[in-house]
Motif scaffolding. Structure first.
Motif, PDB file in Angstrom:
ATOM      1  N   LEU A 251     -10.130   8.198   4.571  1.00 18.60           N
ATOM      2  CA  LEU A 251      -9.899   7.059   5.733  1.00 18.60           C
ATOM      3  C   LEU A 251     -11.250   6.207   6.001  1.00 18.60           C
ATOM      4  O   LEU A 251     -11.052   5.081   6.455  1.00 18.60           O
ATOM      5  CB  LEU A 251      -9.660   7.886   6.975  1.00 18.60           C
ATOM      6  CG  LEU A 251      -9.360   7.037   8.400  1.00 18.60           C
ATOM      7  CD1 LEU A 251      -8.100   6.063   8.305  1.00 18.60           C
ATOM      8  CD2 LEU A 251      -8.926   7.775   9.559  1.00 18.60           C
ATOM      9  N   THR A 252     -12.383   6.976   5.782  1.00 16.18           N
ATOM     10  CA  THR A 252     -13.760   6.408   6.264  1.00 16.18           C
ATOM     11  C   THR A 252     -14.211   5.562   4.861  1.00 16.18           C
ATOM     12  O   THR A 252     -15.428   5.238   4.978  1.00 16.18           O
ATOM     13  CB  THR A 252     -14.611   7.487   6.645  1.00 16.18           C
ATOM     14  OG1 THR A 252     -14.775   8.457   5.765  1.00 16.18           O
ATOM     15  CG2 THR A 252     -14.241   7.857   7.893  1.00 16.18           C
ATOM     16  N   ASP A 253     -13.540   5.604   3.670  1.00 10.46           N
ATOM     17  CA  ASP A 253     -13.952   5.013   2.759  1.00 10.46           C
ATOM     18  C   ASP A 253     -13.821   3.363   2.895  1.00 10.46           C
ATOM     19  O   ASP A 253     -12.920   2.765   3.289  1.00 10.46           O
ATOM     20  CB  ASP A 253     -13.218   5.219   1.366  1.00 10.46           C
ATOM     21  CG  ASP A 253     -13.624   4.442   0.184  1.00 10.46           C
ATOM     22  OD1 ASP A 253     -14.805   5.034  -0.560  1.00 10.46           O
ATOM     23  OD2 ASP A 253     -12.980   3.717  -0.099  1.00 10.46           O
ATOM     24  N   GLN A 256     -11.355   1.450   0.760  1.00  7.26           N
ATOM     25  CA  GLN A 256      -9.867   1.914   1.175  1.00  7.26           C
ATOM     26  C   GLN A 256      -9.730   1.036   2.568  1.00  7.26           C
ATOM     27  O   GLN A 256      -8.453   0.753   2.652  1.00  7.26           O
ATOM     28  CB  GLN A 256      -9.556   3.397   1.267  1.00  7.26           C
ATOM     29  CG  GLN A 256      -9.818   4.041   0.032  1.00  7.26           C
ATOM     30  CD  GLN A 256      -8.638   3.633  -0.985  1.00  7.26           C
ATOM     31  OE1 GLN A 256      -7.507   3.327  -0.406  1.00  7.26           O
ATOM     32  NE2 GLN A 256      -8.858   3.802  -2.295  1.00  7.26           N
ATOM     33  N   SER A 257     -10.656   1.237   3.595  1.00  9.85           N
ATOM     34  CA  SER A 257     -10.464   0.582   4.772  1.00  9.85           C
ATOM     35  C   SER A 257     -10.252  -0.772   4.766  1.00  9.85           C
ATOM     36  O   SER A 257      -9.376  -1.293   5.393  1.00  9.85           O
ATOM     37  CB  SER A 257     -11.514   1.045   5.744  1.00  9.85           C
ATOM     38  OG  SER A 257     -11.545   2.377   5.670  1.00  9.85           O
ATOM     39  N   LEU A 260      -6.925  -1.605   3.453  1.00 12.67           N
ATOM     40  CA  LEU A 260      -5.609  -1.554   4.471  1.00 12.67           C
ATOM     41  C   LEU A 260      -5.764  -2.457   5.595  1.00 12.67           C
ATOM     42  O   LEU A 260      -4.852  -3.075   5.770  1.00 12.67           O
ATOM     43  CB  LEU A 260      -6.121  -0.104   5.221  1.00 12.67           C
ATOM     44  CG  LEU A 260      -5.324   0.211   6.317  1.00 12.67           C
ATOM     45  CD1 LEU A 260      -3.770   0.530   6.062  1.00 12.67           C
ATOM     46  CD2 LEU A 260      -5.845   1.507   7.036  1.00 12.67           C
ATOM     47  N   GLU A 261      -7.163  -3.027   6.012  1.00 16.01           N
ATOM     48  CA  GLU A 261      -6.873  -4.141   7.016  1.00 16.01           C
ATOM     49  C   GLU A 261      -6.591  -5.495   6.351  1.00 16.01           C
ATOM     50  O   GLU A 261      -5.817  -6.398   7.093  1.00 16.01           O
ATOM     51  CB  GLU A 261      -8.509  -4.162   7.362  1.00 16.01           C
ATOM     52  CG  GLU A 261      -9.036  -3.063   8.222  1.00 16.01           C
ATOM     53  CD  GLU A 261     -10.241  -3.375   8.719  1.00 16.01           C
ATOM     54  OE1 GLU A 261     -11.097  -4.375   8.482  1.00 16.01           O
ATOM     55  OE2 GLU A 261     -10.843  -2.313   9.296  1.00 16.01           O
ATOM     56  N   THR A 288      -5.470   0.894  11.959  1.00 14.39           N
ATOM     57  CA  THR A 288      -6.990   1.288  11.408  1.00 14.39           C
ATOM     58  C   THR A 288      -7.707   1.814  12.656  1.00 14.39           C
ATOM     59  O   THR A 288      -8.188   2.932  12.513  1.00 14.39           O
ATOM     60  CB  THR A 288      -7.932   0.262  10.811  1.00 14.39           C
ATOM     61  OG1 THR A 288      -7.172  -0.299   9.627  1.00 14.39           O
ATOM     62  CG2 THR A 288      -9.152   0.796  10.238  1.00 14.39           C
ATOM     63  N   ARG A 289      -7.943   1.358  13.661  1.00 12.73           N
ATOM     64  CA  ARG A 289      -8.699   1.803  15.070  1.00 12.73           C
ATOM     65  C   ARG A 289      -7.846   2.890  15.523  1.00 12.73           C
ATOM     66  O   ARG A 289      -8.583   4.028  15.855  1.00 12.73           O
ATOM     67  CB  ARG A 289      -8.834   0.831  15.957  1.00 12.73           C
ATOM     68  CG  ARG A 289      -9.852   1.116  16.786  1.00 12.73           C
ATOM     69  CD  ARG A 289     -10.021  -0.066  18.227  1.00 12.73           C
ATOM     70  NE  ARG A 289      -8.738   0.014  18.878  1.00 12.73           N
ATOM     71  CZ  ARG A 289      -8.482  -0.858  19.630  1.00 12.73           C
ATOM     72  NH1 ARG A 289      -9.245  -2.159  20.047  1.00 12.73           N
ATOM     73  NH2 ARG A 289      -7.361  -0.842  20.448  1.00 12.73           N
ATOM     74  N   LEU A 292      -8.696   5.817  13.046  1.00 13.31           N
ATOM     75  CA  LEU A 292     -10.023   6.268  13.031  1.00 13.31           C
ATOM     76  C   LEU A 292     -10.490   7.210  14.408  1.00 13.31           C
ATOM     77  O   LEU A 292     -10.982   8.210  14.331  1.00 13.31           O
ATOM     78  CB  LEU A 292     -11.120   5.067  12.953  1.00 13.31           C
ATOM     79  CG  LEU A 292     -11.342   4.759  11.545  1.00 13.31           C
ATOM     80  CD1 LEU A 292     -11.929   3.084  11.763  1.00 13.31           C
ATOM     81  CD2 LEU A 292     -11.750   5.359  10.786  1.00 13.31           C
TER      82      LEU A 292
END
Length: 487
Positions: A251-253, A256-257, A260-261, A288-289, A292
């Motif tokens: 998720l924090t990569d 990848q983020s 996703l966005e 995403t938010r 996270l």
């Protein structure tokens, strides 16, 4: 046999908060209130804000004829006891925070699925299952010839697609199928976000189990203490911990983020996305938010449990809890021994004092008036310090007092009167030697005068610094008939 086992399972689940909520007499009202307060918008609320909003909802329901006789505080307490709400006191918060429990969320999700018009057997769900199975089969295949064949087939398929696109033939999903798949993704992501609650509960359960092992389990205690003292994070190294760590790293990569966005932006800009309702669009835009935020909360909880468990061991607090646990066990064993000899209603001539605290409502508190505690600031002049005859003897021995002049003054005063006290002498003749004069008169009086038992008089004199001093001395009288002794 299967039926009996299944009945036992359903009976066990019937005692769980999820089933209890669904089976409650006023389940529609409770579910609607819980969803409106703690699911549709904010997931956590301070106690005061939850009570205020619930009271407002109850007032609104009463105006429309619903029977809700209890107060907001009473309903919150009932939901808390039923396991539909849980409260926490986060570090730094000024009051308790309330949120839905995982079973309550599961019940609300189930009710929501009943109301949904979406067909369960959709093309997108089947495609997702097929895709996942194919991927799983590929990733678990160790035969190089088989893998090579699959890769070549995949390359042929991609080449065919590239050729088609190059010729201007692009196949896209129609709006109905695209909308259906978008909603499938939203539902899947929503469930994924809710799964964080289960992950957090798993970590809480792990923390509790580890503490119980340290206190109770003789076999695993040494191994676990050794790991904790060596700095091993046993929670992060557990199966749940490793699973969450892999998820959190993905998720924090950054790459990848970013993908996703970019995908979310592309999907929400498509024409079919206008058919999504406002909640669905908002969920996609803030996906995403949301992930996270909720994942970060679980990550913080994981770190908190890890630090707390290490602190529990390093502070040796587990030793005290182990001792308490052993004492309780010992008490239970002793009680079982006496069970057949002592009746439950029999007196045993022993009084056990229980520790307790008396709780009072805030209305019984009284404000403190600082004026009531004001002390009298006036200063009362104290009597002079007492000079005993013993101390006078010591002072005489340590000082040089002019007794001749003192005797002359006493004799002169006795020439005018039959008796006089030390205070009377000092009134007529100031103490030129200061405290020495007072001590000298007292020494002469004790030797040549008359002591009045248990009586004292106050005398004063002015010191060399000009300040007046006072003392309380035994009452001594010089007598005229003993005047000649003062020669």
């Amino acid at each position: 046999m299967k039926t009996r086992a299944r009945i036992a399972t359903w009976q066990r689940l019937r005692q769980q908060p999820t089933w209890k909520l669904l089976a409650a007499d006023n389940a529609p009202l409770i579910a609607a209130l819980l969803q409106a307060l703690l699911l549709d918008g904010e997931r956590q609320l301070p106690a005061s804000l939850l009570h205020e909003r619930l009271a407002r909802e109850l007032d609104e329901l009463r105006t429309h004829g619903h029977t809700v006789p209890r107060t907001a505080q009473a309903y919150v307490a009932e939901w808390l006891a039923a396991g539909w709400l849980e409260r926490r006191f986060p570090a730094g918060a000024s009051e308790e925070q309330y949120e839905l429990t995982a079973p309550a969320i599961a019940a609300l999700r189930f009710l929501g699925s009943l109301d949904s018009s979406r067909s369960v057997a959709t093309e997108s769900r089947l495609a997702l299952v097929i895709q996942q199975l194919v991927q799983l089969a590929r990733q678990t295949d160790a035969d190089p010839h088989s893998r090579l064949g699959e890769l070549l087939a995949e390359r042929e398929r991609i080449d065919a697609q590239i050729a088609a696109v190059s010729e201007g033939r692009v196949d896209v999903l129609d709006e109905t199928r695209a909308l259906e798949r978008a909603r499938e993704v939203i539902a899947l992501a929503d469930e994924l976000a809710e799964d964080f609650r289960h992950v957090r509960d798993d970590f809480q359960q792990l923390d509790r189990e580890f503490r119980e092992r340290i206190i109770d389990d003789e076999r695993q205690r040494g191994e676990m203490l050794e790991a904790l003292f060596a700095g091993v994070d046993v929670i992060a190294e557990s199966e749940s911990g490793r699973s969450f760590d892999a998820f959190w790293r993905l998720l924090t990569d950054a790459e990848q983020s970013g993908q996703l966005e970019a995908a979310v932006d592309a999907v929400t800009s498509r024409p079919f996305a206008r058919a999504l309702d406002r909640r669905e669009r908002s969920f996609l835009l803030h996906l995403t938010r949301t992930l996270l935020d909720r994942g970060g909360h679980v990550h913080d909880v994981l770190q908190h449990f890890a630090r707390s468990l290490k602190g529990f061991v390093q502070s040796r607090a587990y030793l005290e809890q182990r001792r308490l646990h052993q004492l309780l066990k010992q008490a239970q064993v002793e009680a079982l021994k006496l069970r057949d000899r002592v009746r439950s209603n029999q007196g045993i001539d022993y009084t056990l004092t229980l520790s307790s605290a008396r709780l009072h409502s805030l209305s019984r508190w009284r404000l403190n008036d600082p004026r009531t505690g004001q002390v009298d600031g006036s200063i009362v002049r104290a009597d002079g310090a007492a000079i005993s005859l013993d101390s006078v003897g010591e002072l005489v021995a340590q000082s040089e007092i002019d007794f001749r002049s003192l005797k002359q003054r006493v004799r002169a005063l006795l020439a005018e009167r039959a008796q006089c006290s030390v205070g009377a002498v000092l009134e007529h003749y100031p103490a030129e030697q200061g405290l020495g004069s007072v001590v000298g008169y007292v020494a002469l009086g004790s030797r040549h005068g008359m002591l009045v038992a248990d009586r004292h008089e106050s005398v004063s004199w002015r010191g060399e610094d000009g300040r007046e001093r006072h003392a309380r001395i035994p009452l001594l009288y010089f007598l005229k008939e003993k005047r000649d002794e003062l020669v």
